[in-house]
Write a protein that holds these residues in place. Structure first.
Motif, short mmCIF file in Angstrom:
data_model
loop_
_atom_site.label_atom_id
_atom_site.label_comp_id
_atom_site.label_asym_id
_atom_site.label_seq_id
_atom_site.Cartn_x
_atom_site.Cartn_y
_atom_site.Cartn_z
N ALA A 10 3.86 7.29 7.01
CA ALA A 10 4.05 6.79 5.65
C ALA A 10 5.02 5.63 5.65
CB ALA A 10 4.56 7.90 4.74
N ALA A 11 5.98 5.63 6.56
CA ALA A 11 6.98 4.57 6.60
C ALA A 11 6.42 3.26 7.13
CB ALA A 11 8.17 5.00 7.46
N THR A 12 5.32 3.31 7.86
CA THR A 12 4.75 2.10 8.43
C THR A 12 3.54 1.59 7.66
OG1 THR A 12 3.42 3.42 9.96
CG2 THR A 12 5.57 2.65 10.75
N GLU A 13 3.15 2.28 6.60
CA GLU A 13 2.02 1.81 5.80
C GLU A 13 2.40 0.51 5.10
OE1 GLU A 13 0.73 4.73 3.01
OE2 GLU A 13 0.39 6.23 4.54
N THR A 14 1.43 -0.36 4.96
CA THR A 14 1.66 -1.61 4.25
C THR A 14 0.68 -1.72 3.09
OG1 THR A 14 0.15 -2.83 5.69
CG2 THR A 14 2.48 -2.79 6.32
N ALA A 15 1.05 -2.51 2.14
CA ALA A 15 0.19 -2.72 0.98
C ALA A 15 -0.33 -4.16 1.02
CB ALA A 15 0.95 -2.48 -0.30
N ASP A 16 -1.51 -4.35 0.53
CA ASP A 16 -2.04 -5.71 0.47
C ASP A 16 -1.40 -6.44 -0.72
OD1 ASP A 16 -4.46 -5.74 -1.85
OD2 ASP A 16 -3.93 -3.77 -1.02
N GLU A 17 -1.61 -7.75 -0.76
CA GLU A 17 -0.97 -8.58 -1.77
C GLU A 17 -1.34 -8.16 -3.19
OE1 GLU A 17 -1.19 -13.24 -3.11
OE2 GLU A 17 -1.39 -12.78 -0.98
N THR A 24 -2.22 -5.18 -4.32
CA THR A 24 -1.57 -3.92 -4.67
C THR A 24 -0.11 -4.16 -5.05
OG1 THR A 24 -3.03 -2.75 -3.15
CG2 THR A 24 -1.02 -1.59 -3.84
N LEU A 25 0.57 -5.01 -4.30
CA LEU A 25 1.97 -5.33 -4.61
C LEU A 25 2.07 -6.05 -5.94
CD1 LEU A 25 3.31 -6.46 -1.13
CD2 LEU A 25 3.87 -4.36 -2.35
N TYR A 26 1.15 -6.99 -6.19
CA TYR A 26 1.19 -7.75 -7.43
C TYR A 26 1.01 -6.84 -8.65
CZ TYR A 26 0.52 -11.56 -10.70
OH TYR A 26 0.66 -12.41 -11.75
N GLN A 27 0.25 -5.78 -8.51
CA GLN A 27 0.05 -4.84 -9.62
C GLN A 27 1.33 -4.08 -9.96
OE1 GLN A 27 -3.30 -2.45 -8.47
NE2 GLN A 27 -4.76 -4.11 -8.74
#
Length: 170
Positions: free
Chosen positions: A17-24, A26-29
């Motif tokens: 879970a600590a290494t998961e990343t979000a795409d741009e 998802t972050l923008y939302q």
């Protein structure tokens, strides 16, 4: 994060879970637009503080951070808003034009009155000092910008500060 999850939240820690990343997207939302900055009606003075961030040996990744502060009775401070001006490096005149446009904006206080900043302080330490000083000198020639000044910022490294902010000697 592991200590916080284990000791405070009482939850197991997963390295996956600590290494998961979000795409741009998802972050923008996750971004919330709070609208325009609102100045409190009790503010007696509005002051900009501008900090310069050096990026790259040639300042090609440099940017400015500007905060608008409202001060009221008893020197009560209130952070109106904070902007990061990272579109142009400090070696580009457009960076300074963007700062001037931001710093000369008219804000509306909570009583509906238009307000402009009373002053601006910008850190001129840490390289490009002459560019900053020339910009401040040019800005001060314009009426209403008497309190636009360059200040000597100081960092003891790693976010550490001295015991006082005022030097004992000139």
């Amino acid at each position: 994060i592991q200590s916080f999850k284990n000791e405070v939240l009482g939850l197991p820690f997963s390295t996956a879970a600590a290494t998961e990343t979000a795409d741009e997207e998802t972050l923008y939302q996750c971004v919330t637009d709070l609208g325009g900055a609102e100045v409190p009606a009790w503010a007696r003075a509005l002051v900009w503080s501008v900090d310069r961030q050096k990026g790259g040996a040639d300042f090609s990744e440099s940017y400015l951070e500007a905060s608008l502060w409202a001060f009221g009775p008893g020197r009560r401070p209130f952070l109106v808003s904070h902007w990061v001006l990272d579109e142009f490096p400090q070696t580009d005149q457009r960076c300074w034009d963007a700062l001037e446009a931001l710093a000369t904006r008219t804000f509306v206080d909570t009583d509906g009155r238009p307000r402009k900043a009373d002053g601006l302080a910008i850190d001129h330490n840490g390289g490009l000092t002459s560019i900053v000083n020339k910009w401040v000198q040019r800005m001060r020639r314009i009426p209403g910008r008497k309190y636009w000044v360059a200040v000597n910022g100081e960092s003891k490294g790693n976010g550490n500060r001295g015991k006082t902010i005022w030097p004992r000697a000139a």
